[in-house]
Write a protein that holds these residues in place. Structure first.
Motif, PDB file in Angstrom:
ATOM      1  N   GLU A 116       0.825  -1.205   0.000  1.00  0.00           N
ATOM      2  CA  GLU A 116       0.000   0.000   0.000  1.00  0.00           C
ATOM      3  C   GLU A 116       0.860   1.255   0.000  1.00  0.00           C
ATOM      4  N   CYS A 117       1.882   1.276   0.825  1.00  0.00           N
ATOM      5  CA  CYS A 117       2.735   2.456   0.904  1.00  0.00           C
ATOM      6  C   CYS A 117       3.451   2.689  -0.421  1.00  0.00           C
ATOM      7  N   ASP A 118       3.984   1.634  -1.030  1.00  0.00           N
ATOM      8  CA  ASP A 118       4.643   1.775  -2.335  1.00  0.00           C
ATOM      9  C   ASP A 118       3.669   2.310  -3.379  1.00  0.00           C
ATOM     10  N   ALA A 119       2.463   1.744  -3.398  1.00  0.00           N
ATOM     11  CA  ALA A 119       1.462   2.193  -4.372  1.00  0.00           C
ATOM     12  C   ALA A 119       1.125   3.665  -4.169  1.00  0.00           C
ATOM     13  N   TYR A 120       0.962   4.075  -2.925  1.00  0.00           N
ATOM     14  CA  TYR A 120       0.616   5.470  -2.646  1.00  0.00           C
ATOM     15  C   TYR A 120       1.741   6.412  -3.065  1.00  0.00           C
ATOM     16  N   VAL A 121       2.969   6.091  -2.683  1.00  0.00           N
ATOM     17  CA  VAL A 121       4.105   6.965  -2.994  1.00  0.00           C
ATOM     18  C   VAL A 121       4.294   7.096  -4.497  1.00  0.00           C
ATOM     19  N   ILE A 122       4.296   5.964  -5.204  1.00  0.00           N
ATOM     20  CA  ILE A 122       4.507   6.007  -6.649  1.00  0.00           C
ATOM     21  C   ILE A 122       3.374   6.740  -7.341  1.00  0.00           C
ATOM     22  N   SER A 123       2.140   6.503  -6.916  1.00  0.00           N
ATOM     23  CA  SER A 123       1.009   7.177  -7.550  1.00  0.00           C
ATOM     24  C   SER A 123       1.061   8.687  -7.324  1.00  0.00           C
ATOM     25  N   LYS A 124       1.467   9.100  -6.139  1.00  0.00           N
ATOM     26  CA  LYS A 124       1.527  10.534  -5.854  1.00  0.00           C
ATOM     27  C   LYS A 124       2.618  11.210  -6.673  1.00  0.00           C
ATOM     28  N   LEU A 125       3.777  10.565  -6.786  1.00  0.00           N
ATOM     29  CA  LEU A 125       4.870  11.148  -7.561  1.00  0.00           C
ATOM     30  C   LEU A 125       4.556  11.133  -9.055  1.00  0.00           C
ATOM     31  N   ALA A 126       3.978  10.037  -9.537  1.00  0.00           N
ATOM     32  CA  ALA A 126       3.614   9.972 -10.956  1.00  0.00           C
ATOM     33  C   ALA A 126       2.502  10.968 -11.274  1.00  0.00           C
ATOM     34  N   GLY A 127       1.560  11.119 -10.329  1.00  0.00           N
ATOM     35  CA  GLY A 127       0.511  12.107 -10.524  1.00  0.00           C
ATOM     36  C   GLY A 127       1.072  13.512 -10.587  1.00  0.00           C
ATOM     37  N   LEU A 128       2.097  13.782  -9.786  1.00  0.00           N
ATOM     38  CA  LEU A 128       2.758  15.090  -9.832  1.00  0.00           C
ATOM     39  C   LEU A 128       3.428  15.306 -11.179  1.00  0.00           C
ATOM     40  N   ALA A 129       4.113  14.274 -11.681  1.00  0.00           N
ATOM     41  CA  ALA A 129       4.752  14.385 -12.991  1.00  0.00           C
ATOM     42  C   ALA A 129       3.720  14.672 -14.079  1.00  0.00           C
ATOM     43  N   ALA A 130       2.574  13.995 -14.001  1.00  0.00           N
ATOM     44  CA  ALA A 130       1.528  14.215 -14.999  1.00  0.00           C
ATOM     45  C   ALA A 130       0.952  15.615 -14.888  1.00  0.00           C
ATOM     46  N   THR A 131       0.723  16.091 -13.661  1.00  0.00           N
ATOM     47  CA  THR A 131       0.153  17.422 -13.453  1.00  0.00           C
ATOM     48  C   THR A 131       1.062  18.499 -14.023  1.00  0.00           C
ATOM     49  N   ARG A 132       2.368  18.306 -13.927  1.00  0.00           N
ATOM     50  CA  ARG A 132       3.330  19.297 -14.401  1.00  0.00           C
ATOM     51  C   ARG A 132       3.808  19.008 -15.822  1.00  0.00           C
ATOM     52  N   SER A 133       3.141  18.042 -16.488  1.00  0.00           N
ATOM     53  CA  SER A 133       3.457  17.668 -17.879  1.00  0.00           C
ATOM     54  C   SER A 133       4.894  17.194 -18.038  1.00  0.00           C
ATOM     55  N   ASN A 134       5.432  16.566 -17.007  1.00  0.00           N
ATOM     56  CA  ASN A 134       6.778  16.001 -17.082  1.00  0.00           C
ATOM     57  C   ASN A 134       6.669  14.545 -17.532  1.00  0.00           C
ATOM     58  N   LEU A 135       6.212  14.366 -18.755  1.00  0.00           N
ATOM     59  CA  LEU A 135       5.957  13.048 -19.313  1.00  0.00           C
ATOM     60  C   LEU A 135       6.684  12.882 -20.639  1.00  0.00           C
ATOM     61  N   VAL A 136       7.044  11.647 -20.948  1.00  0.00           N
ATOM     62  CA  VAL A 136       7.620  11.334 -22.250  1.00  0.00           C
ATOM     63  C   VAL A 136       6.745  10.282 -22.918  1.00  0.00           C
ATOM     64  N   SER A 137       6.741  10.287 -24.220  1.00  0.00           N
ATOM     65  CA  SER A 137       6.015   9.274 -24.999  1.00  0.00           C
ATOM     66  C   SER A 137       6.994   8.183 -25.374  1.00  0.00           C
ATOM     67  N   GLY A 138       6.860   7.031 -24.738  1.00  0.00           N
ATOM     68  CA  GLY A 138       7.798   5.948 -24.972  1.00  0.00           C
ATOM     69  C   GLY A 138       7.347   4.991 -26.057  1.00  0.00           C
ATOM     70  N   ASP A 139       8.248   4.112 -26.418  1.00  0.00           N
ATOM     71  CA  ASP A 139       7.978   3.084 -27.418  1.00  0.00           C
ATOM     72  C   ASP A 139       8.153   1.740 -26.738  1.00  0.00           C
ATOM     73  N   ILE A 140       7.091   0.959 -26.693  1.00  0.00           N
ATOM     74  CA  ILE A 140       7.136  -0.320 -26.006  1.00  0.00           C
ATOM     75  C   ILE A 140       8.175  -1.253 -26.610  1.00  0.00           C
ATOM     76  N   ALA A 141       8.502  -1.037 -27.885  1.00  0.00           N
ATOM     77  CA  ALA A 141       9.489  -1.877 -28.559  1.00  0.00           C
ATOM     78  C   ALA A 141      10.920  -1.433 -28.262  1.00  0.00           C
ATOM     79  N   HIS A 142      11.078  -0.217 -27.737  1.00  0.00           N
ATOM     80  CA  HIS A 142      12.421   0.312 -27.448  1.00  0.00           C
ATOM     81  C   HIS A 142      12.437   0.945 -26.049  1.00  0.00           C
ATOM     82  N   PRO A 143      12.262   0.143 -25.011  1.00  0.00           N
ATOM     83  CA  PRO A 143      12.186   0.705 -23.655  1.00  0.00           C
ATOM     84  C   PRO A 143      13.491   1.344 -23.195  1.00  0.00           C
ATOM     85  N   PHE A 144      14.629   0.856 -23.695  1.00  0.00           N
ATOM     86  CA  PHE A 144      15.906   1.424 -23.276  1.00  0.00           C
ATOM     87  C   PHE A 144      16.029   2.882 -23.721  1.00  0.00           C
TER      88      PHE A 144
END
Length: 392
Positions: A116-144
């Motif tokens: 639960e704690c891991d889920a909460y922490v990661i969701s809050k940080l990822a939600g912050l990244a999304a809110t501030r548009s700190n996102l990248v568009s990745g390619d599932i075929a080229h994760p590296f």
């Protein structure tokens, strides 16, 4: 008995805190609570320190005075969670209660508290990244390549001497390990988490932390009441990757000492009772808001949910169906049969891997509950509503 002593309760709390640090994927953020100060039970003050840059030295007037700004920001911990556990007197003899209780409480922290704690922490940080548009568009075929892009974006904010960590969905991590680029560069390095030294895979000095998919979402519903636990929130996305500085967030955790009651003190049952309570939350200073970057799953839109239906016993010919779309993503389906309308105790329906489910014609009178798990690119998942089939 020693099981009821203050020293025993304190020892349990200390051991559970240590176990938390060992098993939590995000536990190292607790090392960053620099100068934290509790004010009351759920409020904590964390200083945010800012300096002025260098100025010219003047041979006549000497040094240019500079200010150190310490902003003491108050944060209120939102997560106040607890559970009372009981062990029946007949399940143990008196000499074995302490040992059995320790195992049960340790398993509870490992399987319920840490996820639960891991889920909460990661969701809050990822939600912050999304809110501030700190996102990248990745390619599932080229994760590296996507990982390198995330690292580059974070390093633009914090520089190249800051220790970084990358939280990676388990499915993406498996893909990464099969890419020739990372297999040549990945090394095992030391990673300090509290008083514990761990060994983790890293690349270019960035620690790679694989996390179960169930803990990698942008939002969750943390249930109150008897059921407890947590489930992905509606319209939440899977977090494929997230990169941030190791010191980029502050996990503030305050575990209350265990309250322990013997069967003689427990007025509700002839059992030993253990009350566990924890306050926790994660905070990011203003100076680090743009140092968290993420790659999220494509947005899945369910345009038609499975609907409740009523059918006649012995004349069943209906089917349930779902309609979902996701731009640029491949969707797969798995239907589940649940024990109730909340989707509890669900089991897979064998061979039900299409957008529609043909009902079993042998169903007898009663209520049956079904939903479908929609998987995006073989990684992220979205659940449909639960449909109730009433057989009359």
């Amino acid at each position: 008995m020693s099981i009821n002593s203050l020293e025993t309760a304190t020892r349990y709390s200390a051991e559970l805190d240590k176990l938390f640090s060992q098993k939590s994927a995000t536990g190292f953020f607790a090392d960053n609570a620099f100068g934290k100060k509790f004010v009351g039970a759920k409020t904590v003050i964390i200083p945010d320190i800012n300096f002025q840059g260098l100025a010219d030295y003047n041979r006549d007037t000497g040094f240019t005075r500079g200010a150190i700004t310490v902003s003491n920001t108050s944060y209120t911990m939102q997560m106040d969670r607890a559970r009372s556990l009981q062990i029946d007197r007949e399940d143990m003899d008196e000499t074995g209660v302490a040992n059995l209780a320790g195992k049960i409480l340790g398993e509870y922290v490992r399987t319920k508290v840490v996820p639960e704690c891991d889920a909460y922490v990661i969701s809050k940080l990822a939600g912050l990244a999304a809110t501030r548009s700190n996102l990248v568009s990745g390619d599932i075929a080229h994760p590296f390549e996507t990982l390198c892009t995330l690292i580059k974006e974070v390093q633009k904010e914090v520089g190249y001497d800051e220790e970084l960590v990358a939280f990676i969905d388990g499915g993406i991590y498996a893909l990464l390990q099969n890419t020739p680029e990372i297999s040549r560069q990945i090394i095992v390095s030391d990673f300090k988490q509290g008083d514990i030294n761990l060994q983790v895979n890293s690349i270019n000095g960035v620690a790679l932390i694989p996390v179960m998919s169930e803990r990698m979402r942008t939002a969750y519903e943390f249930k109150a009441g008897e059921a407890g636990g947590f489930v992905p929130a509606d319209n939440s996305k899977s977090v494929y990757m997230m990169v941030c500085p190791k010191k980029g967030a502050h996990l503030v955790r305050k575990t209350e000492n265990m309250r322990i009651f013997t069967p003689e003190q427990n007025v509700d049952a002839d059992a030993y009772k253990f009350d566990y309570r924890i306050y926790y939350d994660v905070f990011v200073k203003k100076s680090g808001l743009d140092a968290i970057w993420a790659w999220l799953s494509p947005e899945v839109s369910i345009t038609a949910q499975p609907e409740d239906i009523t059918v006649a016993e012995g004349e069943i010919s209906e089917e349930l169906s779902v309609t979902a779309v996701a731009d640029g993503a491949e969707l797969s389906y798995q239907w589940y049969k649940a024990a109730d309308a909340a989707g509890n105790d669900a089991v897979k329906v064998k061979g039900a891997n299409a957008a529609s489910l043909t009902l079993d014609t042998s169903l007898t009178a009663g209520e049956y509950h079904y939903f479908v798990k929609i998987t995006v690119d073989g990684i992220g998942t979205v659940l449909s509503d639960v449909a109730t089939v009433t057989v009359e």
